[in-house]
Design a protein around this motif. Structure first.
Motif, PDB file in Angstrom:
ATOM      1  N   HIS A  78      37.694  41.925  30.489  1.00  0.00           N
ATOM      2  CA  HIS A  78      38.368  42.490  31.751  1.00  0.00           C
ATOM      3  C   HIS A  78      37.972  41.706  32.882  1.00  0.00           C
ATOM      4  CE1 HIS A  78      39.800  45.856  29.445  1.00  0.00           C
ATOM      5  NE2 HIS A  78      38.534  45.515  28.874  1.00  0.00           N
ATOM      6  N   ILE A  79      38.890  41.076  33.677  1.00  0.00           N
ATOM      7  CA  ILE A  79      38.235  40.303  34.756  1.00  0.00           C
ATOM      8  C   ILE A  79      39.208  40.360  35.950  1.00  0.00           C
ATOM      9  CG2 ILE A  79      39.382  38.175  33.915  1.00  0.00           C
ATOM     10  CD1 ILE A  79      37.001  36.507  35.308  1.00  0.00           C
ATOM     11  N   SER A  80      38.901  40.647  37.019  1.00  0.00           N
ATOM     12  CA  SER A  80      39.645  40.724  38.276  1.00  0.00           C
ATOM     13  C   SER A  80      39.225  40.160  39.690  1.00  0.00           C
ATOM     14  CB  SER A  80      39.934  42.365  38.535  1.00  0.00           C
ATOM     15  OG  SER A  80      38.931  42.759  39.166  1.00  0.00           O
ATOM     16  N   PHE A  81      40.126  39.813  40.178  1.00  0.00           N
ATOM     17  CA  PHE A  81      40.018  38.977  41.355  1.00  0.00           C
ATOM     18  C   PHE A  81      40.852  39.881  42.504  1.00  0.00           C
ATOM     19  CE2 PHE A  81      39.789  35.774  38.283  1.00  0.00           C
ATOM     20  CZ  PHE A  81      38.524  35.230  38.638  1.00  0.00           C
ATOM     21  N   THR A  82      40.101  40.507  43.662  1.00  0.00           N
ATOM     22  CA  THR A  82      40.959  41.116  44.477  1.00  0.00           C
ATOM     23  C   THR A  82      40.570  40.871  46.214  1.00  0.00           C
ATOM     24  OG1 THR A  82      40.611  43.071  42.821  1.00  0.00           O
ATOM     25  CG2 THR A  82      41.259  43.544  45.182  1.00  0.00           C
ATOM     26  N   GLN A  83      41.570  40.744  46.751  1.00  0.00           N
ATOM     27  CA  GLN A  83      41.432  40.409  48.186  1.00  0.00           C
ATOM     28  C   GLN A  83      41.778  41.690  48.954  1.00  0.00           C
ATOM     29  OE1 GLN A  83      39.988  37.608  49.383  1.00  0.00           O
ATOM     30  NE2 GLN A  83      40.012  38.258  51.344  1.00  0.00           N
ATOM     31  N   GLY A  84      40.886  42.450  49.768  1.00  0.00           N
ATOM     32  CA  GLY A  84      41.223  43.364  50.268  1.00  0.00           C
ATOM     33  C   GLY A  84      40.809  44.705  49.501  1.00  0.00           C
ATOM     34  N   TYR A  85      40.971  46.151  50.253  1.00  0.00           N
ATOM     35  CA  TYR A  85      40.457  47.466  49.812  1.00  0.00           C
ATOM     36  C   TYR A  85      41.569  48.126  49.472  1.00  0.00           C
ATOM     37  CZ  TYR A  85      37.796  51.296  49.455  1.00  0.00           C
ATOM     38  OH  TYR A  85      37.342  52.585  48.905  1.00  0.00           O
ATOM     39  N   TRP A  86      41.651  48.824  48.340  1.00  0.00           N
ATOM     40  CA  TRP A  86      42.749  49.588  48.107  1.00  0.00           C
ATOM     41  C   TRP A  86      42.346  51.205  48.466  1.00  0.00           C
ATOM     42  CZ3 TRP A  86      47.388  49.504  45.782  1.00  0.00           C
ATOM     43  CH2 TRP A  86      48.050  50.647  45.859  1.00  0.00           C
ATOM     44  N   ARG A  87      43.124  51.260  49.714  1.00  0.00           N
ATOM     45  CA  ARG A  87      43.013  52.934  50.499  1.00  0.00           C
ATOM     46  C   ARG A  87      43.711  53.829  49.903  1.00  0.00           C
ATOM     47  NH1 ARG A  87      41.269  50.427  54.863  1.00  0.00           N
ATOM     48  NH2 ARG A  87      41.573  47.967  54.748  1.00  0.00           N
ATOM     49  N   THR A  88      42.915  54.604  48.897  1.00  0.00           N
ATOM     50  CA  THR A  88      43.455  55.655  48.028  1.00  0.00           C
ATOM     51  C   THR A  88      43.801  56.785  48.873  1.00  0.00           C
ATOM     52  OG1 THR A  88      41.494  54.845  46.831  1.00  0.00           O
ATOM     53  CG2 THR A  88      42.653  57.008  46.048  1.00  0.00           C
ATOM     54  N   GLN A  96      46.111  49.910  38.418  1.00  0.00           N
ATOM     55  CA  GLN A  96      44.911  49.230  37.681  1.00  0.00           C
ATOM     56  C   GLN A  96      44.001  49.135  38.878  1.00  0.00           C
ATOM     57  OE1 GLN A  96      47.769  47.425  37.204  1.00  0.00           O
ATOM     58  NE2 GLN A  96      47.942  48.157  35.112  1.00  0.00           N
ATOM     59  N   PRO A  97      42.967  49.913  38.904  1.00  0.00           N
ATOM     60  CA  PRO A  97      42.160  49.919  40.035  1.00  0.00           C
ATOM     61  C   PRO A  97      41.157  48.570  39.907  1.00  0.00           C
ATOM     62  CG  PRO A  97      41.184  51.328  38.333  1.00  0.00           C
ATOM     63  CD  PRO A  97      42.461  50.951  37.807  1.00  0.00           C
ATOM     64  N   SER A  98      40.695  48.186  40.844  1.00  0.00           N
ATOM     65  CA  SER A  98      40.009  46.932  40.852  1.00  0.00           C
ATOM     66  C   SER A  98      38.869  47.086  42.244  1.00  0.00           C
ATOM     67  CB  SER A  98      40.596  45.711  40.808  1.00  0.00           C
ATOM     68  OG  SER A  98      41.645  45.680  41.984  1.00  0.00           O
ATOM     69  N   PRO A  99      37.758  46.498  42.060  1.00  0.00           N
ATOM     70  CA  PRO A  99      37.066  46.401  43.553  1.00  0.00           C
ATOM     71  C   PRO A  99      37.265  45.159  44.202  1.00  0.00           C
ATOM     72  CG  PRO A  99      35.566  45.763  41.664  1.00  0.00           C
ATOM     73  CD  PRO A  99      36.977  46.064  41.102  1.00  0.00           C
ATOM     74  N   PRO A 100      36.912  45.177  45.409  1.00  0.00           N
ATOM     75  CA  PRO A 100      37.217  43.941  46.377  1.00  0.00           C
ATOM     76  C   PRO A 100      36.202  42.877  45.914  1.00  0.00           C
ATOM     77  CG  PRO A 100      36.811  45.795  47.879  1.00  0.00           C
ATOM     78  CD  PRO A 100      36.425  46.095  46.387  1.00  0.00           C
ATOM     79  N   GLY A 101      36.593  41.537  45.909  1.00  0.00           N
ATOM     80  CA  GLY A 101      35.876  40.362  45.193  1.00  0.00           C
ATOM     81  C   GLY A 101      36.193  40.368  43.714  1.00  0.00           C
ATOM     82  N   ALA A 102      35.531  39.762  42.956  1.00  0.00           N
ATOM     83  CA  ALA A 102      35.650  39.551  41.453  1.00  0.00           C
ATOM     84  C   ALA A 102      34.865  40.574  40.780  1.00  0.00           C
ATOM     85  CB  ALA A 102      35.340  38.283  41.132  1.00  0.00           C
ATOM     86  N   GLU A 103      35.448  41.068  39.725  1.00  0.00           N
ATOM     87  CA  GLU A 103      34.626  41.919  38.839  1.00  0.00           C
ATOM     88  C   GLU A 103      34.833  41.526  37.288  1.00  0.00           C
ATOM     89  OE1 GLU A 103      36.616  45.417  37.637  1.00  0.00           O
ATOM     90  OE2 GLU A 103      34.821  46.594  37.763  1.00  0.00           O
ATOM     91  N   LEU A 104      33.847  41.268  36.457  1.00  0.00           N
ATOM     92  CA  LEU A 104      33.823  40.910  35.051  1.00  0.00           C
ATOM     93  C   LEU A 104      33.075  41.915  34.282  1.00  0.00           C
ATOM     94  CD1 LEU A 104      34.668  38.789  33.040  1.00  0.00           C
ATOM     95  CD2 LEU A 104      32.569  37.689  33.820  1.00  0.00           C
ATOM     96  N   TRP A 105      33.808  42.522  33.143  1.00  0.00           N
ATOM     97  CA  TRP A 105      32.978  43.075  32.301  1.00  0.00           C
ATOM     98  C   TRP A 105      33.649  42.897  30.829  1.00  0.00           C
ATOM     99  CZ3 TRP A 105      35.229  47.656  29.892  1.00  0.00           C
ATOM    100  CH2 TRP A 105      36.243  48.323  30.476  1.00  0.00           C
ATOM    101  N   VAL A 106      32.572  42.502  30.075  1.00  0.00           N
ATOM    102  CA  VAL A 106      32.839  42.027  28.537  1.00  0.00           C
ATOM    103  C   VAL A 106      32.192  42.793  27.654  1.00  0.00           C
ATOM    104  CG1 VAL A 106      32.710  39.926  27.487  1.00  0.00           C
ATOM    105  CG2 VAL A 106      33.177  39.644  29.503  1.00  0.00           C
ATOM    106  N   SER A 213      48.395  43.237  52.739  1.00  0.00           N
ATOM    107  CA  SER A 213      47.313  43.987  53.073  1.00  0.00           C
ATOM    108  C   SER A 213      46.173  44.149  51.459  1.00  0.00           C
ATOM    109  CB  SER A 213      47.775  45.463  53.165  1.00  0.00           C
ATOM    110  OG  SER A 213      48.543  45.362  54.103  1.00  0.00           O
ATOM    111  N   PHE A 214      46.795  43.812  50.598  1.00  0.00           N
ATOM    112  CA  PHE A 214      45.948  43.965  49.345  1.00  0.00           C
ATOM    113  C   PHE A 214      46.611  42.935  48.265  1.00  0.00           C
ATOM    114  CE2 PHE A 214      45.308  46.044  45.354  1.00  0.00           C
ATOM    115  CZ  PHE A 214      43.947  46.331  45.274  1.00  0.00           C
ATOM    116  N   HIS A 215      45.581  42.354  47.740  1.00  0.00           N
ATOM    117  CA  HIS A 215      46.070  41.548  46.537  1.00  0.00           C
ATOM    118  C   HIS A 215      45.031  41.610  45.567  1.00  0.00           C
ATOM    119  CE1 HIS A 215      47.586  37.953  44.514  1.00  0.00           C
ATOM    120  NE2 HIS A 215      46.367  37.698  44.388  1.00  0.00           N
TER     121      HIS A 215
END
Lengths: 573, 562
Positions: A78-88, A96-106, A213-215
């Motif tokens: 699972h890999i995600s690239f996010t620009q911006g912060y999701w305002r819950t 699909q939730p994802s943190p700002p920046g890059a996240e990788l879990w394997v 605003s969020f990508h």
């Protein structure tokens, strides 16, 4: 010699391909006036990457990812690239939730060669894998090393099939500083069978997507069941892209949007390789059309249970020629009539901040909100803090409603300087309608001068906390993971009907560390050298010079007197 | 005055001893602490390798069938001849070919085998009698009257390591053995050049070491075509379907690889490891717009524009994520419905029959037209099953070219047996092994010598123990490879040369070599000067003073004597 004599066959004898591709776009008008668009592309391939023979023949599944899976014996990626912060709080839960920046879990396979010395072997594979992925996605994933990798014991369970839960085969890392831009989007689009030439992917133009605003774009690979009994398994590649457009600002206060306004493109065809290609528009809040108006209208409606709620969607099936109408192009348009209406507050959300002053100590506060009026539920909190913030774990306090709330499970792994980060995981019960606060104090470490980033006064990022929870559901969830349903509602597997899985990420932290003046080393060298030189010089003088008592010379008056005496012929004084 | 002199003397002594301490203790201490670690390298052996003397030894067995030698000659026959041929390629590369020729007469079983009706059958049964080792040859000399070979053919080259040679018409029985051998010698050499190695092949393989004199264009193009020797290759077959709306293309690549490609690769296994994969790419366009030729009612691609075809496609192909071996790309392009049929034209504006071309050291592209199927009643998308036999025939030929299995046209009078099912004759493999071994040795020696040169020139580079170890193992393997070549053990020589190339590349590309590379001397001294200057100036001044005083004293003493 005839080169143009293709052997054609009647379609029945053509071997049925074992792979399948689906694409989907969900559009949800948000209460804040923004638009949330979520793309889902899913390739399912009935194959076995772990087979002995290495020959692999790819059709819809991208070759580069397939090679990664079989070479590094990956079971889930699972890999995600996010620009911006999701305002819950403003936007609700994302699909699909994802943190700002890059996240990788394997999750790695429990392979034969990695059995004996599991940890070391998996670590080596992980290092190589991050380097290869950084090449594939044009990202700085090669900065993932042992100082930002953790092995969570409970928060990240495999999402696909398989009951292996030995967390020695799991690696999790985030890079909160990673900037996501076009160079990450292009390789991501290249993984799609139709590229950006046909289907929904033609909408993915980077100049519009990154003006938002969020990508967030992600790739999820996991083994899934083909049928209810799970007799055959296949590999699922799910590419998702979530984007929130701030149309309020760009449209000068007029609340109206269309596909063309958002993406500067309209749709003309589905990807010919896709077995299904659909657009869903969330019209739950607009049952009678009093809030907004969608055109062209569609007779197709669909209901889906997503995130513990039953939602209604208008469906546009792109594989049907009628969807495109007489102009052969689909440009969905929504026009708001009123901006009233309340959003249900999300049942779970969280925030985090750093408190304290000065550059020596500080305190991390994590707030978790349970907005359910009468149900309490447990959450798993995962915190991975870099080693240069030295956590004082004895100061850890968890309070809710002014009372101490003792976590029922705590997993803490202290950091080692320059080797591994702190890992703190705990299971906390959140009482109904409450705020739970977790605080822990830390000390800021002094880094070596080569360890500072190029702009150290900007501060150092600390990755988001991850809160995973089974939230009580209002409606009964569907536990059959193989039933046909929209892609956006089938990402997290559902084990029981009464609750659904939610993962919430907090903001990443930006912490200032004591920063030296970087011309200091040279200054120090010069200063010490001067001190040494001064000390050495006086010592040298003392040792080599000889000191003698000099006769004081006679004064001026005496000299003149002596001259006069000489002239007179009298002996001098 | 004595006291004053004493004090002066003490000061001089102190200055001298401080200078002595600085020179004896300080300088070595500074030197030792700022030294970069440089492990010992076998420099002498590397220098020896820089001057490469390669000797290639080939064993040839010449067997006389009945009717080629007289009985009294037969008695003398079991004899061995050695021939040396020396070539100097450039000032530090020399080649020597040694042919060890053993002459004997045929055994009864071999005679039986030679009595088979056709040459192919004779070749097969001779092979079952004895298996000759890798790199050696057996030449059977058959009488002129033999019916094995057609009229105009003098030499038949089999699928294994045997050749049949018909004795010339002028060589009637009754000549002396010496004359017979003298007659045979040039022809056997000709056979050898076809079946094991020729000087042009070997010098082409040395191109890494030796800058070849610009010969004719053709030979340069030939030598540039094949991939460089590498311990492994990735072969990727890609089906390009730019128009999935009109064509639903199916190819049985798995079966085709098993049937056509795998036998060849199994045969080539001693040379390198191969891995195969395939992919289908949709909406992948060629880089050029084909021109419509109304006289043929077809689209055409000129040979000039072929160079521009690859680049846009290459961006889609994707690099291999799992290894860093060179990739051989084979693309099958199915033109879209609006641009078909598509034909490739050569320089003479003629249609290329195979409708394919290859790009040196990259791969091959084949255009597969499918317009023949859809008539006026066709419903799009059309299901198309690709004829893999046709496609793989082209790709197999291209693969042979790109791997360097090229059979230069045999000299007149030679007949080469057609390819067997494996697609590669034993002697072709031998030929490839000879040139690959020489190429590996040449590459590894250049790598090692240039690494040694680099390390010698730049003193800042740290040489770790593991690099020193890689270098020594590369040198050892190289020496072994050269020795095995000299002894004629081709298989071992190839093995050692592969090890040498791996070890030398690992040493050359080791990242630890770069650590202190960019630490220029001027910056180093900018840091040292604040310490060195104030320390050295008083020492130097007092030393100068002592020297001048001593000189003055001597002058005074001389003046006193006078």
């Amino acid at each position: 010699f005839d080169t143009s004599a293709p052997e054609t066959v009647d379609p029945s004898s053509v071997p049925q391909p074992k792979d399948d591709f689906q694409e989907e776009l969900v559009i949800r008008p948000l209460h804040s006036g923004d638009i949330y668009a979520s793309f889902q592309f899913r390739t399912v391939w009935e194959t076995d990457f772990m087979r002995g023979n290495k020959v692999s023949h790819y059709r819809l599944f991208p070759k580069s990812l397939g090679q990664v899976i079989s070479k590094f014996s990956v079971r889930e990626l699972h890999i995600s690239f996010t620009q911006g912060y999701w305002r819950t709080m403003q936007w609700g839960q994302p699909f699909q939730p994802s943190p700002p920046g890059a996240e990788l879990w394997v999750w790695f396979q429990d392979s034969a060669e990695c059995k004996v010395y599991a940890a070391g072997c998996v670590d080596g594979t992980w290092k190589e894998l991050t380097n290869v992925l950084s090449g594939i996605f044009c990202a700085s994933l090669n900065f993932i090393d042992s100082t930002n990798t953790v092995q969570p014991s409970a928060s990240f369970k495999p999402l696909g099939i398989g009951n292996e839960t030995d967390h020695r085969f799991l690696r999790y890392a985030t890079l909160p500083r990673e900037i996501v831009c076009t160079e990450n989007l292009t390789p991501w689009k290249k993984l799609l069978p139709c590229g950006s030439k046909a289907g929904l992917a033609v909408l993915l133009k980077s100049e519009k997507l990154f003006h938002s605003s969020f990508h967030s774009q992600a790739v999820h690979i996991r083994p899934v069941c083909q049928d209810w009994q799970c007799k055959t398994t296949s590999w699922e590649l799910r590419q998702t892209l979530n984007v929130v457009f701030d149309l309020h600002n760009s449209a000068q206060g007029k609340r109206e949007w269309s596909l063309f306004k958002m993406f500067s493109r309209t749709l003309t065809e589905a990807c010919p390789l896709a077995s299904s290609s659909k657009i869903y528009i969330d019209i739950t809040d607009n049952p009678q059309g009093e809030q907004f108006e969608v055109s062209p209208a569609t007779p197709l409606l669909s209901q889906a249970v997503v995130l513990g709620d039953r939602r209604t969607f208008s469906v546009y099936d792109l594989t049907q020629q009628i969807t495109f109408g007489t102009v052969r192009s689909l440009n969905l348009l929504i026009r708001w009539k009123s901006s009233e209406g309340d959003m249900l507050r999300p049942l779970l959300h969280a925030e985090r901040y750093v408190a304290g002053y000065g550059l020596q100590t500080g305190e991390i506060h994590t707030l978790m909100y349970n907005n359910h009026p009468y149900r309490s539920f447990p959450v798993l909190l995962l915190d991975s803090v870099p080693w240069y913030l030295r956590l004082y774990i004895h100061t850890l306090t968890v309070t809710s409603k002014g009372k101490d709330n003792k976590p029922s499970y705590i997993h803490y792994q202290p950091s080692k300087d320059r080797l591994r980060p702190h890992l703190l995981e705990m299971l906390v019960q959140l009482p109904p309608n409450s705020v739970t606060e977790v605080t822990v104090q830390f000390e800021r470490a002094l880094l070596k001068w080569t360890e500072y980033t190029p702009d150290p006064n900007h501060g150092f990022y600390v990755g988001s906390s991850v809160i995973s929870s089974l939230v009580p559901s209002i409606v009964a969830m569907d536990t059959n993971s193989t039933r046909e349903r929209p892609l956006f509602s089938s990402f997290f597997p559902c084990k029981e009907e009464s609750s659904y899985f939610v993962r919430v990420y907090t903001e990443p932290l930006l912490v200032n560390l004591p920063t030296p003046d970087f011309s200091m080393p040279y200054n120090v060298i010069c200063l010490t050298c001067t001190v040494v030189a001064v000390g050495y010089g006086s010592l040298y003088n003392l040792l080599t010079r000889s000191f003698q008592i000099e006769e004081p010379s006679p004064g001026l008056a005496k000299r003149i007197a002596n001259i006069i005496r000489k002239m007179r012929g009298v002996p001098p004084l | 005055l004595a006291l004053k002199l004493n004090v002066l003397k003490r000061g001089q002594l102190a200055a001298l001893s401080i200078a002595a301490v600085v020179i004896i203790v300080g300088v070595p201490l500074w030197w030792r602490t700022t030294e970069t670690y440089r492990a010992w390298l076998p420099v002498n052996q590397i220098n020896e390798l820089a001057n490469l003397q390669l000797q290639l030894s080939a064993d040839v067995e010449v067997v006389f069938a009945r009717g080629t030698v007289t009985p009294e000659q037969q008695k003398k026959v079991p004899l061995t001849q050695t021939q040396d041929e020396e070539h100097t390629v450039d000032e530090d590369t020399a080649l020597r070919y040694r042919y060890e020729t053993k002459y004997r007469t045929a055994t009864i079983m071999e005679e039986d085998a030679l009595n088979q009706p056709t040459a192919a059958e004779a070749d097969l049964s001779l092979h079952t009698l004895s298996e000759s080792p890798c790199g050696s040859l057996v030449v059977y000399v058959i009488p002129e009257s033999s019916t094995l070979l057609p009229e105009d053919v003098d030499v038949y080259i089999g699928q294994r390591r045997t050749a049949l040679l018909r004795i010339g018409a002028q060589m009637r029985v009754g000549r002396t053995l010496e004359q017979l051998l003298a007659h045979l010698e040039p022809r056997i050499k000709q056979v050898l050049q076809v079946m094991s190695f020729s000087h042009t092949d070997i010098t082409a393989a040395l191109s890494d070491r030796v800058r070849l004199s610009p010969g004719n264009k053709e030979s340069i193009a030939d030598s540039m075509r094949a991939f460089k020797s590498s311990p492994g290759y990735e072969i990727t077959f890609s089906l390009l379907n730019p128009d999935p709306k009109s064509h639903r293309v199916h190819w049985d690549i798995e079966g085709a690889v098993q049937t056509y490609i795998q036998p060849l690769l199994t045969k080539l296994a001693p040379l390198a490891n191969f891995s195969i994969d395939s992919q289908t790419l949709y909406y992948a366009m060629l880089g050029v717009n084909p021109r419509y030729d109304s006289s043929r009612s077809a689209y055409t691609l000129n040979s000039d524009s072929l160079a521009h075809v690859i680049n846009p496609v290459e961006a889609r192909l994707g690099s291999n994520a799992a290894s860093s071996n060179p990739v051989l790309n084979f693309l099958l392009y199915v033109p879209d419905a609006h641009h078909s049929p598509l034909h490739i034209h050569d320089h003479k504006k003629q249609e290329v029959l195979s409708n394919a071309f290859h790009s040196p050291r990259w791969g091959g592209i084949m255009v597969y037209n499918v317009n023949g199927f859809y008539g006026p009643e066709a419903v799009f998308p059309v299901d198309i099953n690709i004829n893999m036999a046709k496609v793989m025939g082209v790709f197999l030929a291209q693969l042979r070219l790109l791997l360097g299995v090229q059979s230069s046209a045999p000299p007149p009078g030679f007949l080469v047996a057609p390819c067997s099912s494996t697609g590669l004759a034993d002697w072709e493999l031998d030929r490839l092994m000879w040139s690959r071994t020489v190429e590996n040795v040449a590459t590894a020696t250049t790598t090692i010598t240039s690494l040694a040169q680099l390390l010698d020139q730049i003193g800042n580079i740290v040489i770790n123990d593991n690099i020193a170890q890689q270098v020594s193992s590369a040198v050892t393997s190289l020496q072994l490879a050269v020795a095995e070549l000299e002894a004629g053990n081709l298989g071992f020589a190839l093995q050692y040369s592969k090890e040498a190339i791996l070890a030398s590349e690992r040493a050359f590309f080791d990242p630890s070599l770069l650590h202190l590379l960019y630490f220029p001397d001027d910056q180093k001294f900018a840091i040292y000067i604040p310490l060195f200057l104030p320390m050295c100036v008083p020492i130097l001044l007092s030393l100068l003073k002592i020297v001048s005083e001593a000189r003055q004293k001597r002058r005074e003493r001389q003046a006193k004597k006078d």
